[in-house]
Design a protein around this motif. Sequence first.
Motif, PDB file in Angstrom:
ATOM      1  N   HIS A   1      64.303  29.047  19.876  1.00  0.00           N
ATOM      2  CA  HIS A   1      63.461  29.526  20.980  1.00  0.00           C
ATOM      3  C   HIS A   1      64.096  29.075  22.283  1.00  0.00           C
ATOM      4  O   HIS A   1      63.672  28.084  22.870  1.00  0.00           O
ATOM      5  CB  HIS A   1      62.051  28.926  20.887  1.00  0.00           C
ATOM      6  CG  HIS A   1      61.406  29.138  19.556  1.00  0.00           C
ATOM      7  ND1 HIS A   1      61.661  28.352  18.482  1.00  0.00           N
ATOM      8  CD2 HIS A   1      60.493  30.058  19.144  1.00  0.00           C
ATOM      9  CE1 HIS A   1      60.945  28.768  17.445  1.00  0.00           C
ATOM     10  NE2 HIS A   1      60.239  29.803  17.818  1.00  0.00           N
ATOM     11  N   LYS A   2      65.135  29.741  22.705  1.00  0.00           N
ATOM     12  CA  LYS A   2      65.820  29.300  23.923  1.00  0.00           C
ATOM     13  C   LYS A   2      64.896  29.447  25.124  1.00  0.00           C
ATOM     14  O   LYS A   2      64.430  30.534  25.431  1.00  0.00           O
ATOM     15  CB  LYS A   2      67.118  30.099  24.127  1.00  0.00           C
ATOM     16  CG  LYS A   2      67.937  29.552  25.278  1.00  0.00           C
ATOM     17  CD  LYS A   2      69.393  29.910  25.170  1.00  0.00           C
ATOM     18  CE  LYS A   2      70.136  28.884  24.366  1.00  0.00           C
ATOM     19  NZ  LYS A   2      71.527  29.133  24.188  1.00  0.00           N
ATOM     20  N   ILE A   3      64.620  28.330  25.759  1.00  0.00           N
ATOM     21  CA  ILE A   3      63.725  28.366  26.912  1.00  0.00           C
ATOM     22  C   ILE A   3      64.501  28.955  28.086  1.00  0.00           C
ATOM     23  O   ILE A   3      65.579  28.475  28.436  1.00  0.00           O
ATOM     24  CB  ILE A   3      63.252  26.937  27.264  1.00  0.00           C
ATOM     25  CG1 ILE A   3      62.497  26.330  26.086  1.00  0.00           C
ATOM     26  CG2 ILE A   3      62.398  26.949  28.519  1.00  0.00           C
ATOM     27  CD1 ILE A   3      62.260  24.837  26.215  1.00  0.00           C
TER      28      ILE A   3
ATOM     29  N   GLU B   1      71.219  36.362  28.024  1.00  0.00           N
ATOM     30  CA  GLU B   1      70.485  35.958  26.817  1.00  0.00           C
ATOM     31  C   GLU B   1      71.188  34.772  26.173  1.00  0.00           C
ATOM     32  O   GLU B   1      70.557  33.868  25.650  1.00  0.00           O
ATOM     33  CB  GLU B   1      70.421  37.119  25.802  1.00  0.00           C
ATOM     34  CG  GLU B   1      69.702  38.369  26.299  1.00  0.00           C
ATOM     35  CD  GLU B   1      68.203  38.157  26.508  1.00  0.00           C
ATOM     36  OE1 GLU B   1      67.672  37.181  25.958  1.00  0.00           O
ATOM     37  OE2 GLU B   1      67.587  38.969  27.220  1.00  0.00           O
ATOM     38  N   THR B   2      72.530  34.794  26.220  1.00  0.00           N
ATOM     39  CA  THR B   2      73.318  33.723  25.585  1.00  0.00           C
ATOM     40  C   THR B   2      73.014  32.363  26.214  1.00  0.00           C
ATOM     41  O   THR B   2      72.827  31.375  25.521  1.00  0.00           O
ATOM     42  CB  THR B   2      74.823  34.017  25.764  1.00  0.00           C
ATOM     43  OG1 THR B   2      75.030  35.397  25.567  1.00  0.00           O
ATOM     44  CG2 THR B   2      75.675  33.214  24.817  1.00  0.00           C
TER      45      THR B   2
ATOM     46  N   LEU C   1      71.828  22.570  31.262  1.00  0.00           N
ATOM     47  CA  LEU C   1      70.731  23.436  30.806  1.00  0.00           C
ATOM     48  C   LEU C   1      70.092  22.852  29.545  1.00  0.00           C
ATOM     49  O   LEU C   1      68.870  22.835  29.400  1.00  0.00           O
ATOM     50  CB  LEU C   1      71.232  24.865  30.546  1.00  0.00           C
ATOM     51  CG  LEU C   1      71.711  25.637  31.782  1.00  0.00           C
ATOM     52  CD1 LEU C   1      72.313  26.979  31.366  1.00  0.00           C
ATOM     53  CD2 LEU C   1      70.585  25.859  32.778  1.00  0.00           C
ATOM     54  N   SER C   2      70.948  22.339  28.648  1.00  0.00           N
ATOM     55  CA  SER C   2      70.421  21.703  27.424  1.00  0.00           C
ATOM     56  C   SER C   2      69.591  20.475  27.782  1.00  0.00           C
ATOM     57  O   SER C   2      68.538  20.227  27.186  1.00  0.00           O
ATOM     58  CB  SER C   2      71.558  21.281  26.496  1.00  0.00           C
ATOM     59  OG  SER C   2      72.208  22.407  26.005  1.00  0.00           O
ATOM     60  N   ALA C   3      70.071  19.709  28.760  1.00  0.00           N
ATOM     61  CA  ALA C   3      69.350  18.486  29.151  1.00  0.00           C
ATOM     62  C   ALA C   3      67.981  18.840  29.754  1.00  0.00           C
ATOM     63  O   ALA C   3      66.996  18.136  29.508  1.00  0.00           O
ATOM     64  CB  ALA C   3      70.188  17.690  30.148  1.00  0.00           C
ATOM     65  N   ILE C   4      67.913  19.921  30.515  1.00  0.00           N
ATOM     66  CA  ILE C   4      66.616  20.330  31.093  1.00  0.00           C
ATOM     67  C   ILE C   4      65.661  20.710  29.966  1.00  0.00           C
ATOM     68  O   ILE C   4      64.501  20.305  29.938  1.00  0.00           O
ATOM     69  CB  ILE C   4      66.781  21.530  32.061  1.00  0.00           C
ATOM     70  CG1 ILE C   4      67.666  21.153  33.238  1.00  0.00           C
ATOM     71  CG2 ILE C   4      65.414  22.004  32.572  1.00  0.00           C
ATOM     72  CD1 ILE C   4      68.040  22.331  34.131  1.00  0.00           C
ATOM     73  N   ARG C   5      66.154  21.487  29.007  1.00  0.00           N
ATOM     74  CA  ARG C   5      65.291  21.926  27.886  1.00  0.00           C
ATOM     75  C   ARG C   5      64.827  20.722  27.057  1.00  0.00           C
ATOM     76  O   ARG C   5      63.691  20.660  26.622  1.00  0.00           O
ATOM     77  CB  ARG C   5      66.036  22.923  27.008  1.00  0.00           C
ATOM     78  CG  ARG C   5      66.298  24.228  27.732  1.00  0.00           C
ATOM     79  CD  ARG C   5      66.887  25.290  26.820  1.00  0.00           C
ATOM     80  NE  ARG C   5      67.126  26.495  27.573  1.00  0.00           N
ATOM     81  CZ  ARG C   5      68.326  26.923  27.960  1.00  0.00           C
ATOM     82  NH1 ARG C   5      69.414  26.258  27.622  1.00  0.00           N
ATOM     83  NH2 ARG C   5      68.448  28.031  28.677  1.00  0.00           N
ATOM     84  N   ARG C   6      65.766  19.769  26.881  1.00  0.00           N
ATOM     85  CA  ARG C   6      65.406  18.564  26.114  1.00  0.00           C
ATOM     86  C   ARG C   6      64.290  17.802  26.833  1.00  0.00           C
ATOM     87  O   ARG C   6      63.318  17.367  26.216  1.00  0.00           O
ATOM     88  CB  ARG C   6      66.662  17.688  25.954  1.00  0.00           C
ATOM     89  CG  ARG C   6      66.464  16.478  25.069  1.00  0.00           C
ATOM     90  CD  ARG C   6      67.783  15.933  24.600  1.00  0.00           C
ATOM     91  NE  ARG C   6      68.610  15.432  25.693  1.00  0.00           N
ATOM     92  CZ  ARG C   6      69.797  15.929  26.029  1.00  0.00           C
ATOM     93  NH1 ARG C   6      70.318  16.943  25.383  1.00  0.00           N
ATOM     94  NH2 ARG C   6      70.493  15.405  27.017  1.00  0.00           N
TER      95      ARG C   6
END
Length: 206
Positions: A12-14, A85-86, A172-177
């Motif tokens: 579920h990519k935010i 999307e990627t 971006l990964s850190a924000i989602r985490r």
Amino acid sequence: MSQSCEAFEQGHKIELNVTDLKQYLYCPRIPYYFYVMPVPRPITYKMQHGVQEHVELDRLEKRRGYRSYGLTEGKRLFHLQLKSETLGLYGKPDLVITYEKKGVTQYLPVEFKHTEKGLFTNAKYQLAAYAMLLEEHFQVPVCEGIVYQIPTKAYNIIKITDPMRKHVKDSLSAIRRMMLEETFPEPKSRSRCTDCEYRRYCNDIY
Ligand code: SF4
């Protein structure tokens, strides 16, 4: 990242905005206050006058030649809506200049900044994120962009490198985490707190 968060993120990519990235790199608490613990967003002078200023900038920009960008000719695309999307990322660069080089259309993202001081790194990574959105959308490499400092009329050429692209993805990964784990982040630098509109919410800042 915990395995469960990683699996959740992959499935579920935010979707994030490029401005989330810019703000996260300025201070991670700003997107925290937006997404995790929403607080009323303080209205700043910049926000109140920003729209009108951008209309005026667009008007002036249309009259400018392309020489300032090191080009003889080109075409301007204002506020192009881009989405990947990627990357799970969307955004609207202030300006994209297109031009031809060896028969291939090239894309040059441009951001306008109201700062006389040196550029914060977050502005450079904001530009890198727009370059990555352009690369995916138009399927051509975007190797540089420009940050235009309005008060000084300085054109800063920013080279878009692979380490910058990686840093954008990692951030971006850190924000989602942060969003998934709801962790209250440490500030990037407390020297930035003095002028910050969110200062009233950071009780640990003196
Ligand atoms: S006051 Fe400081 S710690 Fe709080 S959001 Fe602003 S820059 Fe970050």
